[in-house]
Write a protein that holds these residues in place. Structure first.
Motif, short mmCIF file in Angstrom:
data_model
loop_
_atom_site.label_atom_id
_atom_site.label_comp_id
_atom_site.label_asym_id
_atom_site.label_seq_id
_atom_site.Cartn_x
_atom_site.Cartn_y
_atom_site.Cartn_z
N VAL A 120 0.86 -1.19 0.00
CA VAL A 120 0.00 0.00 0.00
C VAL A 120 0.90 1.24 0.00
CG1 VAL A 120 -0.26 -0.14 2.53
CG2 VAL A 120 -1.85 1.25 1.19
N VAL A 121 0.65 2.12 -0.98
CA VAL A 121 1.42 3.36 -1.11
C VAL A 121 0.67 4.47 -0.38
CG1 VAL A 121 2.42 5.05 -2.68
CG2 VAL A 121 2.34 2.64 -3.34
N LEU A 122 1.30 5.02 0.64
CA LEU A 122 0.72 6.12 1.42
C LEU A 122 1.66 7.31 1.31
CD1 LEU A 122 -0.17 4.09 4.64
CD2 LEU A 122 -1.75 4.72 2.82
N GLY A 123 1.14 8.45 0.94
CA GLY A 123 2.01 9.62 0.79
C GLY A 123 2.70 9.60 -0.56
N GLY A 124 3.71 8.75 -0.71
CA GLY A 124 4.42 8.66 -1.98
C GLY A 124 5.19 7.37 -2.13
N GLY A 125 5.28 6.89 -3.35
CA GLY A 125 6.09 5.72 -3.67
C GLY A 125 6.87 6.04 -4.93
N GLU A 143 -5.85 7.56 -2.11
CA GLU A 143 -6.39 8.57 -3.04
C GLU A 143 -5.41 9.71 -3.28
OE1 GLU A 143 -9.24 9.17 -4.71
OE2 GLU A 143 -10.73 7.77 -3.96
N THR A 144 -4.74 10.16 -2.21
CA THR A 144 -3.87 11.33 -2.32
C THR A 144 -2.40 10.98 -2.52
OG1 THR A 144 -3.66 11.36 0.10
CG2 THR A 144 -5.40 12.72 -0.86
N ALA A 145 -2.07 9.71 -2.58
CA ALA A 145 -0.66 9.30 -2.72
C ALA A 145 -0.19 9.52 -4.16
CB ALA A 145 -0.50 7.84 -2.33
N THR A 146 1.11 9.74 -4.31
CA THR A 146 1.69 9.98 -5.63
C THR A 146 2.85 9.04 -5.91
OG1 THR A 146 3.24 11.63 -4.79
CG2 THR A 146 1.10 12.42 -5.55
N MET A 147 3.12 8.84 -7.21
CA MET A 147 4.26 8.03 -7.64
C MET A 147 4.95 8.77 -8.79
SD MET A 147 2.50 4.24 -7.58
CE MET A 147 3.99 3.30 -7.27
N THR A 148 6.23 9.08 -8.59
CA THR A 148 7.00 9.78 -9.63
C THR A 148 7.77 8.75 -10.45
OG1 THR A 148 7.22 11.71 -8.21
CG2 THR A 148 8.70 11.56 -10.10
N ILE A 204 12.41 15.44 -16.35
CA ILE A 204 11.49 14.72 -17.23
C ILE A 204 10.89 13.56 -16.44
CG2 ILE A 204 12.63 15.35 -19.37
CD1 ILE A 204 13.94 12.59 -19.38
N GLY A 205 9.68 13.18 -16.80
CA GLY A 205 9.00 12.11 -16.10
C GLY A 205 7.55 12.47 -15.84
N THR A 206 6.87 11.67 -15.04
CA THR A 206 5.45 11.86 -14.77
C THR A 206 5.16 11.66 -13.29
OG1 THR A 206 4.95 10.95 -16.96
CG2 THR A 206 3.11 11.14 -15.43
N ASN A 207 4.32 12.52 -12.75
CA ASN A 207 3.85 12.38 -11.38
C ASN A 207 2.43 11.80 -11.43
OD1 ASN A 207 4.00 12.55 -8.61
ND2 ASN A 207 3.38 14.68 -8.52
N VAL A 208 2.28 10.56 -10.98
CA VAL A 208 0.99 9.86 -11.07
C VAL A 208 0.32 9.88 -9.71
CG1 VAL A 208 -0.12 7.69 -11.65
CG2 VAL A 208 1.93 8.37 -12.87
N ILE A 209 -0.95 10.30 -9.67
CA ILE A 209 -1.67 10.42 -8.40
C ILE A 209 -2.79 9.40 -8.32
CG2 ILE A 209 -3.00 11.97 -6.91
CD1 ILE A 209 -1.61 14.30 -8.33
N LYS A 221 -5.37 -1.37 -7.14
CA LYS A 221 -6.59 -0.80 -6.57
C LYS A 221 -6.29 0.47 -5.78
CE LYS A 221 -8.50 -5.46 -5.89
NZ LYS A 221 -8.98 -6.44 -4.90
N VAL A 222 -7.32 1.32 -5.66
CA VAL A 222 -7.25 2.48 -4.75
C VAL A 222 -7.76 2.03 -3.39
CG1 VAL A 222 -8.14 4.78 -4.25
CG2 VAL A 222 -7.55 4.16 -6.60
N GLY A 223 -7.02 2.33 -2.34
CA GLY A 223 -7.46 1.92 -1.01
C GLY A 223 -6.41 2.25 0.03
N GLY A 224 -6.79 1.98 1.28
CA GLY A 224 -5.90 2.26 2.40
C GLY A 224 -5.52 1.00 3.16
N ILE A 225 -5.19 1.19 4.43
CA ILE A 225 -4.71 0.08 5.26
C ILE A 225 -5.77 -1.01 5.43
CG2 ILE A 225 -3.99 -0.54 7.60
CD1 ILE A 225 -1.78 0.74 6.02
N SER A 226 -7.02 -0.61 5.71
CA SER A 226 -8.07 -1.61 5.93
C SER A 226 -8.32 -2.45 4.69
CB SER A 226 -9.37 -0.93 6.38
OG SER A 226 -9.83 -0.03 5.39
N ASP A 227 -8.29 -1.80 3.52
CA ASP A 227 -8.47 -2.52 2.25
C ASP A 227 -7.32 -3.50 2.00
OD1 ASP A 227 -10.82 -0.97 1.35
OD2 ASP A 227 -9.39 0.67 1.27
#
Length: 246
Positions: A120-125, A143-148, A204-209, A221-227
């Motif tokens: 689970v990615v929280l904040g950023g991965g 929902e609010t986490a990002t991946m560069t 260069i690159g992409t920030n994916v949210i 999937k989108v989700g948090g710790i419980s999911d």
């Protein structure tokens, strides 16, 4: 006339026992590390692996950097694989990336575990955190986490010869191949995101949210710790039933 034995007895009683000293030290440690005295403790069949801050590899980071040392993570993963009481592992990521080879080593170990794994990615991965996130059996992102997603680069002294650039290209191919094999994104799409211009300032690159990562096929999937825990428990039960059927 002094009563010497009684004085010695009182001194002995006043000294704290080894067990009391141990409890006191544990309390002080918990207060220093977590800011609270009572730390929640629970016997569980799930191990939580944290990938936090910068992934430290062959070079030691400055002391002010929050790091995850790969030489600490690897023995933990092996212990999880061998411990019969641990039935699954959840990987929690909030990382800016770091050493490419160290990150790939962690990702490859997670991907080759026999026990169920969920990330689970929280904040950023970010950066090399992407392969670690997709290495699990099922991956989640908040929902609010990002991946560069960006190309591999070197820091420090670089020898400007063709072999250096070939080495970078091969390392990049390893990352792209691993991500494509362990997620639903294609190599072509991942490379497109990696080399996209105009989206990231000064790079260069992409920030994916959040949901975008799922739409690209990068994360499941989108989700948090419980999911994530619900998915992990489902996989653990399925594994048990599979073992019983065999």
């Amino acid at each position: 006339m002094t009563n010497q034995p009684n004085e010695e007895k009182e001194k002995t009683e006043a000294r704290p026992s080894e067990e009391e000293l141990k409890k006191k030290n544990e309390t002080v440690h918990a207060l220093q590390q977590l800011g609270q005295i009572n730390v929640p403790q629970l016997e569980t069949n799930v191990f939580c692996l944290n990938i936090i801050g910068q992934i430290e590899g062959h070079l030691v980071m400055p002391p002010q950097n929050k790091t995850t040392k790969y030489e600490h993570v690897i023995p933990q993963i092996i212990a999880v694989e061998q411990n019969p009481k641990i039935e699954g592992m959840i990987v929690v990521l909030n990382t800016v990336g770091g050493d490419v080879e160290a990150g790939l080593a962690i990702a490859e170990m997670i991907a080759t575990m026999s026990k169920p794994t969920v990330s689970v990615v929280l904040g950023g991965g970010h950066s090399i955190g992407v392969p670690i996130a997709v290495a699990a059996d099922t991956s989640f992102i908040a929902e609010t986490a990002t991946m560069t997603i960006h190309p591999v680069r070197l820091t420090g002294l670089v020898i400007g010869v063709p072999q250096t650039f070939e080495y970078l290209e091969k390392m990049q191919d390893r990352v792209v191949r691993f991500v494509a094999e362990h997620s639903d994104i294609s190599e072509e799409k991942f490379r497109e995101l990696m080399f996209r211009t105009g989206e990231l300032a000064r790079d260069i690159g992409t920030n994916v949210i959040g949901r975008d990562a799922v739409e690209y096929g990068l994360i499941d999937k989108v989700g948090g710790i419980s999911d994530a825990l619900a998915e992990l428990n489902t996989r653990i039960e399925a594994r048990k039933k599979g073992a019983l059927l065999q």
